[in-house]
Design an enzyme around this catalytic site. Sequence first.
Site, PDB file in Angstrom:
ATOM      1  N   GLU A  53       0.832  -1.205   0.000  1.00 47.33           N
ATOM      2  CA  GLU A  53       0.000   0.000   0.000  1.00 47.33           C
ATOM      3  C   GLU A  53       0.871   1.262   0.000  1.00 47.33           C
ATOM      4  OE1 GLU A  53      -3.555   1.896   2.847  1.00 47.33           O
ATOM      5  OE2 GLU A  53      -2.416   0.134   3.496  1.00 47.33           O
ATOM      6  N   LYS A  56      -9.216   2.800  -2.539  1.00 44.68           N
ATOM      7  CA  LYS A  56      -9.528   2.118  -1.284  1.00 44.68           C
ATOM      8  C   LYS A  56     -10.898   2.567  -0.775  1.00 44.68           C
ATOM      9  CE  LYS A  56      -7.276   1.317   3.236  1.00 44.68           C
ATOM     10  NZ  LYS A  56      -6.059   1.643   4.021  1.00 44.68           N
ATOM     11  N   CYS A 101      -5.668  -3.109   1.968  1.00 49.20           N
ATOM     12  CA  CYS A 101      -5.572  -3.232   3.421  1.00 49.20           C
ATOM     13  C   CYS A 101      -6.931  -3.331   4.121  1.00 49.20           C
ATOM     14  CB  CYS A 101      -4.736  -2.080   3.982  1.00 49.20           C
ATOM     15  SG  CYS A 101      -3.911  -2.482   5.545  1.00 49.20           S
ATOM     16  N   SER A 160      23.333   1.216  32.993  1.00 45.00           N
ATOM     17  CA  SER A 160      23.257   1.370  34.443  1.00 45.00           C
ATOM     18  C   SER A 160      23.604   0.119  35.226  1.00 45.00           C
ATOM     19  CB  SER A 160      21.831   1.801  34.826  1.00 45.00           C
ATOM     20  OG  SER A 160      20.920   0.743  34.574  1.00 45.00           O
ATOM     21  N   ILE A 216      18.313  -4.015  34.151  1.00 45.44           N
ATOM     22  CA  ILE A 216      17.826  -4.880  33.068  1.00 45.44           C
ATOM     23  C   ILE A 216      17.347  -4.096  31.848  1.00 45.44           C
ATOM     24  CG2 ILE A 216      15.466  -5.034  33.969  1.00 45.44           C
ATOM     25  CD1 ILE A 216      15.590  -8.046  33.125  1.00 45.44           C
ATOM     26  N   SER A 245      18.432  -1.169  30.545  1.00 45.43           N
ATOM     27  CA  SER A 245      19.544  -0.719  29.717  1.00 45.43           C
ATOM     28  C   SER A 245      20.304  -1.898  29.123  1.00 45.43           C
ATOM     29  CB  SER A 245      20.484   0.198  30.503  1.00 45.43           C
ATOM     30  OG  SER A 245      21.096  -0.477  31.579  1.00 45.43           O
TER      31      SER A 245
END
Length: 541
Positions: free
Chosen positions: A47, A113, A149, A290, A293, A295
């Site tokens: 599209e 469309k 679509c 840091s 988790i 980062s």
Amino acid sequence: MSAATLNIVMAQINLKVGDIDGNTSLVINAAEQARDLHQADLVVFPELTLCGYPPEDLLLRPSLILRTEQALNRLNAVKGIDIVIGAPGMGAQGLENQAVVLRDGQVKARYAKQHLPNYQVFDEKRYFVPGHQMTTFDCKGVKLALTICEDLWFHEPAMQAREAGADLILSLNASPFHKDKQSVRRETVRQRCQETGLPVLYVNLFGGQDELVFDGGSFAMNGNGRVMACGDYFTETLTPVRFDTETGQFAEEQVTPLLDLHSRVYQALVTGVRDYVNKNGFKGVVLGLSGGIDSALTLAIAVDALGAARVQAVMMPYRYTSEMSLQDAKEEADILGVDYKIMPIEPMFDAFMQTLSGEFADSGRDTTEENLQSRCRGVLLMAISNKKGYMVLTTGNKSEMAVGYATLYGDMCGGYNALKDVPKTLVFELSEYRNSLGYVIPQRVIDRPPSAELAPDQVDEDSLPPYSELDRIIEMYVEEDCSAETIIDEGFDRDTVYRVLRLIDINEFKRRQAVVGVRITPRGFGRDRRYPITNGWRPGV
């Protein structure tokens, strides 16, 4: 090839919004490959191929149609194959979202469309007028119907195709990813196939555009609802399919299975980062590492997207940063092989505090000092970005962004956020998933209680409910639009629910200033959820 076969190529390509010349060159190259390498009679593109999707207010530019028609004229150079391509075009009532069929420099057909989506991330009614009738054309004796679509999410266009005597429906798509979208698409198209008995060729866009990711996964489905061929997910591909003109069905090909949840989400995050950085011309990225988790996962995504040579990680410790965090951050950087620097922020923080000492003379320490630490880090990262041409990747997750557990002009500084729509519980799961592909995140980073380390012995759950509870409350309120009472009825504590909902509502001002990031849920912050900053609404029934 058998005379009873119509050879089609699904051209799943990565386009750049607004780059009409560049997109046209990609189309020419793909069409020539489809013709020469795959002996295709027909090639189908996504599209709005020529301008990219979503073009947003570029559609209001006065020269848009002129540029689009010039691009269609350039396609005259491709001979010997039917080209079905998406483009904006003027109709009798105004601008239309069109599918255009070209052959040897001539326009064979145009279709507008009919169903213009205007919800979630879509606002096509702002730009286009709808079409009202089916368009068919002939290729090698096969009667082909055109849809775009959203048309296939309604039964009328498919029924129009059947009533017009079509043998096959072609669907041009720019269908953005969310974590459940792949199965939803197939089930929707399966309904149209079973209603009409007609096969459908579904061609989808691939690539990242700001917060949206398009995952590809184009497929050919027979009239019984069975997928017979498909393109890979999260990659550019020209996928040949064979349509048997005698049986009126696709011949069986090798079918790629749907990806599992963690694989498809992770690949979406990688795609979003890669295309945002590359399409906007950044040399690379820099992020604050840091030892936590969020980062760590962001670093892994960045390296998978761009390669280690284009990623810099900076540890910016303060007196509350634990030795464990220092060790884990270094291990992550070493494993992934990125440029790694340690820049303590204490001298900067002390200088700010000295300057502010008069203002703070009669006040005790509070979150002001915590935010100042974060803002010192933001200043460093933005300085590196300015000097090196590296974009800053922020690392906050959806859980934090929902309740405002982030600092404006601090850890929110940057250009893009891979985890913006990823709940904290999914951050843990994706970290485990990435380690299953190759160890990059120390296990104790995954196991230890999350902490911003802005105060002594601080952990996130000092300020927030457990993430398992918080994420479900956020999901029900933000993504499912549930009321407070509905959430409480699921078993959550009333005071907790009211507090979380209030935090979500009052922190809209922060989210309006937050960077864009990959959308992976059906209701992400930004284009999806648009709440007023100033309002008197309160959680209730």
